[in-house]
Design a protein around this motif. Structure first.
Motif, PDB file in Angstrom:
ATOM      1  N   TYR A 341      39.950   2.055  56.194  1.00 23.26           N
ATOM      2  CA  TYR A 341      39.974   0.945  57.148  1.00 23.26           C
ATOM      3  C   TYR A 341      38.909   1.171  58.211  1.00 23.26           C
ATOM      4  N   GLU A 499      48.583 -10.997  53.801  1.00 22.71           N
ATOM      5  CA  GLU A 499      47.790  -9.889  54.344  1.00 22.71           C
ATOM      6  C   GLU A 499      48.397  -9.361  55.642  1.00 22.71           C
ATOM      7  N   LEU A 502      51.096  -6.832  54.307  1.00 21.98           N
ATOM      8  CA  LEU A 502      50.621  -5.671  53.556  1.00 21.98           C
ATOM      9  C   LEU A 502      49.627  -4.825  54.346  1.00 21.98           C
ATOM     10  N   THR A 503      49.054  -5.385  55.400  1.00 25.31           N
ATOM     11  CA  THR A 503      48.055  -4.654  56.170  1.00 25.31           C
ATOM     12  C   THR A 503      48.569  -4.186  57.521  1.00 25.31           C
ATOM     13  N   SER A 509      47.998  -1.452  52.630  1.00 25.17           N
ATOM     14  CA  SER A 509      46.601  -1.736  52.291  1.00 25.17           C
ATOM     15  C   SER A 509      45.719  -0.504  52.318  1.00 25.17           C
ATOM     16  N   TYR A 510      46.186   0.576  52.955  1.00 25.95           N
ATOM     17  CA  TYR A 510      45.350   1.780  52.939  1.00 25.95           C
ATOM     18  C   TYR A 510      46.122   3.065  52.635  1.00 25.95           C
ATOM     19  N   ARG A 515      46.411  -0.103  47.115  1.00 30.38           N
ATOM     20  CA  ARG A 515      46.157  -0.868  48.334  1.00 30.38           C
ATOM     21  C   ARG A 515      47.106  -2.066  48.488  1.00 30.38           C
ATOM     22  N   GLY A 516      48.292  -1.885  47.944  1.00 32.94           N
ATOM     23  CA  GLY A 516      49.302  -2.928  48.102  1.00 32.94           C
ATOM     24  C   GLY A 516      49.283  -3.999  47.043  1.00 32.94           C
ATOM     25  N   THR A 517      48.366  -3.923  46.093  1.00 35.87           N
ATOM     26  CA  THR A 517      48.264  -4.991  45.099  1.00 35.87           C
ATOM     27  C   THR A 517      49.486  -5.037  44.183  1.00 35.87           C
ATOM     28  N   TYR A 545      44.750 -12.169  48.764  1.00 32.82           N
ATOM     29  CA  TYR A 545      44.882 -10.748  49.063  1.00 32.82           C
ATOM     30  C   TYR A 545      44.174  -9.893  48.019  1.00 32.82           C
ATOM     31  N   VAL A 549      41.047  -7.163  48.653  1.00 36.01           N
ATOM     32  CA  VAL A 549      41.033  -5.763  48.224  1.00 36.01           C
ATOM     33  C   VAL A 549      39.820  -5.488  47.343  1.00 36.01           C
TER      34      VAL A 549
END
Length: 581
Positions: A341, A499, A502-503, A509-510, A515-517, A545, A549
């Motif tokens: 990030y 987002e 998940l972020t 996301s990190y 990365r949350g997919t 999203y 990514v």
């Protein structure tokens, strides 16, 4: 839930902002803007808070996630800044947000037997002295430092290279889930009467007799045009300060952006419980422990491109790996990187020395009334957000609007004594974590995770699980988070898009390699009902999203900032911005 940032509460807040003259309107939903809204609301003023993206979507969710005095500022002899920051660290750990701000130990490796121990040891002793005098609130603070021999260092940090140090100094600072702290600040402000709306873009301003009298704005979720009147407008937009002033046809502060990149690696690749602080040729590097991963950062380089989506280049990731590997026995590789990030620090423009460096720029903040009715703030550091918020509100209120009684006294800031939502009762629930775990069939580790995210607000999350036990299961693809946490993010924490969850409401996301997919579709399905999404909108959210990514991954293998930014911009905004006048 009187502090809930629900979709309905957001709509109501915009209606109410549009139907009255506010005392203070704050633009910018990062830590300083959220803090300013809380400061003003707790003084009994009518307050509005607008953010054009999600809460903390800029710098305030992309920092090193530390609450600290800043050891390197001692070396710069900036004692006032360190003293102020350590006082704020003590308030956050001891009173304001003990559920979100937690002490963490760091090791400062020593490479020279005598002079370095004396020199560094004296600095850290002063740091502890300032922290002890100013940073202990309600009996809570951080432990004092101690020196470690080489043998003791090997016991606490077995992953350190044999030749990396002949000993270390172990000292303490604190870490924070930065995005969650901002969201909690907003909720606390709302609980004290503030009106708050994210995804609302300011597009112009109102003027009366040469004075800023409010703003024109657009609700990016509905396209609705808004007119919001206010006696005082506060700009707390960080690296966007120049653009904010330009929008209001004002001049005052000039801010430059410094890019800071962090990477996350699995907890298993570095043994031990302590973090590290390492010197680099430019600044310092932190290796920070979190329950499932380590955060390594940061870089410090000028960023002259668009500020909306700063990204890491391949060179940035290599820089962090190289400096971490200088002290680690088992070298980290690109395959170890779970996520990346990138944030932009808002640094006040210094006198140009021709070097282009940003590492010597002071982090102290500046407040200025740049035209009647408009006060802006820039600079500063995350840890001192409360002081910055107090200062900008004080200056805004000193700029009296027509019709205001010049003799009227506005109450002084009281945020030093005001715990954030979730703080009251946190310790009681922590003491009952075994009972909470047994009642829901969870491990104590699971309950600790919830308490360190929600504090006493965990009761509201547990109520969702009690009403629907299926929400007590882990989120698909994310074993460390419950399905209830996604629903709560929408109904209470102001998340409007996938987002956002998940972020910023989670760290998927990190902190996970995917990365949350893997969680995207399940999370979107949980969000759809409360947000009124149909199947087409759900698919747009997931696709958006996944595209983000993919674009960020593509950026991370590019050689420089320009090519990395071009790769990132291939992913479109989930809500495009309006044209500003």
């Amino acid at each position: 839930m009187p502090t809930a940032l629900s979709l309905q509460n957001r709509s109501d807040a915009l209606d109410r902002m549009s139907s009255q003259v506010l005392d203070v309107l704050v633009i910018g939903g990062g830590v300083t803007g959220a803090g300013a809204a809380l400061d003003a609301a707790s003084r009994g003023l009518t307050v509005g808070l607008l953010e054009q993206r999600d809460w903390a979507s800029g710098t305030s969710s992309r920092a090193s996630k530390l609450v600290h005095g800043g050891l390197r500022y001692l070396e710069m002899l900036d004692f006032a800044l360190v003293r102020e920051a350590l006082h704020e660290r003590g308030l956050l750990v001891g009173r304001l947000a003990p559920h979100l701000v937690h002490p963490v130990p760091f090791l400062y490796p020593i490479r020279h037997r005598l002079w370095e121990r004396v020199y560094i040891g004296a600095g850290i002793a002063l740091y502890d002295t300032l922290g002890g005098l100013l940073g202990r609130v309600g009996g809570r603070g951080v432990p004092l430092h101690r020196h470690l021999s080489k043998e003791a260092l090997r016991r606490v940090a077995p992953s350190l290279r044999e030749d990396a140090a002949i000993g270390a100094i172990r000292y303490w600072d604190a870490k924070v889930d930065d995005a969650r702290l901002v969201q909690v600040l907003v909720r606390t402000a709302v609980g004290h009467g503030a009106l708050a709306a994210s995804r609302t873009q300011v597009t112009g301003y109102l003027e009366e007799d040469g004075r800023v009298a409010g703003v024109r704005a657009v609700d990016l979720e509905t396209g609705r045009d808004l007119t919001i009147r206010a006696r005082h407008v506060v700009g707390a937009t960080g690296v966007w300060t120049d653009q904010t002033q330009e929008l209001f046809r004002a001049q005052g502060l000039t801010v430059r952006a410094s890019k800071g990149v962090h990477i996350a690696v699995p907890r298993s690749v570095i043994a031990g419980e302590d973090g590290f602080i390492l010197r680099t040729e430019k600044s310092v590097l932190f290796i920070i422990p979190w329950p499932t991963h380590w955060v390594i950062g940061t870089t410090d380089t000028p960023w002259d491109l668009a500020k909306d989506h700063p990204v890491a280049s391949s060179a940035d990731v290599d820089y962090l790996l190289e400096h971490a590997n200088a002290v680690l026995e088992r070298p980290l590789t690109r395959d170890d990187v779970l996520g990346v990030y990138t944030g932009l620090r808002p640094l006040l423009q210094p006198v140009d020395d021709g070097s282009g460096s940003t590492t010597k720029v002071s982090r102290e903040h500046t407040v200025a009334t740049v035209r009647p009715g408009l006060t802006v703030i820039a600079g500063g550091k995350y840890t001192t957000y409360r002081v910055m918020a107090r200062d900008v509100v004080d200056m805004a209120l000193a700029d009296r609007a027509p019709g205001e009684d010049p003799a009227a006294t506005v109450p002084a800031s009281l945020t030093e004594e005001l715990p954030l939502v979730g703080a009251d009762g946190y310790q009681v629930r922590w003491n009952r974590k075994a009972h909470l775990a047994a009642a829901h069939g969870w491990t104590e580790t699971r309950v600790e995770h919830l308490l360190d995210r929600y504090g006493s607000l965990v009761d509201e999350v547990l109520a969702l699980v009690d009403a629907d036990p299926d929400l007590g299961r882990p989120l698909e693809g994310a074993p460390d988070y419950l399905r209830a946490e996604v629903l709560y993010a929408v109904t209470a924490e102001g998340a409007l898009h996938l987002e956002d969850v998940l972020t910023r409401r989670t760290r998927l996301s990190y902190e996970q390699a995917d990365r949350g997919t893997a969680s995207a579709r399940a999370a979107a399905a949980l969000m759809a009902g409360p947000l009124g999404w149909d199947d087409a909108q759900l698919e747009r959210e997931v696709s958006s999203y996944l595209a983000r990514v993919e674009a960020e991954r593509a950026a991370e293998v590019m050689p420089d900032d320009s090519s990395a930014e071009a790769a990132r911009l291939r992913a479109p905004e989930i809500r495009p911005f309006a044209d500003a006048s």
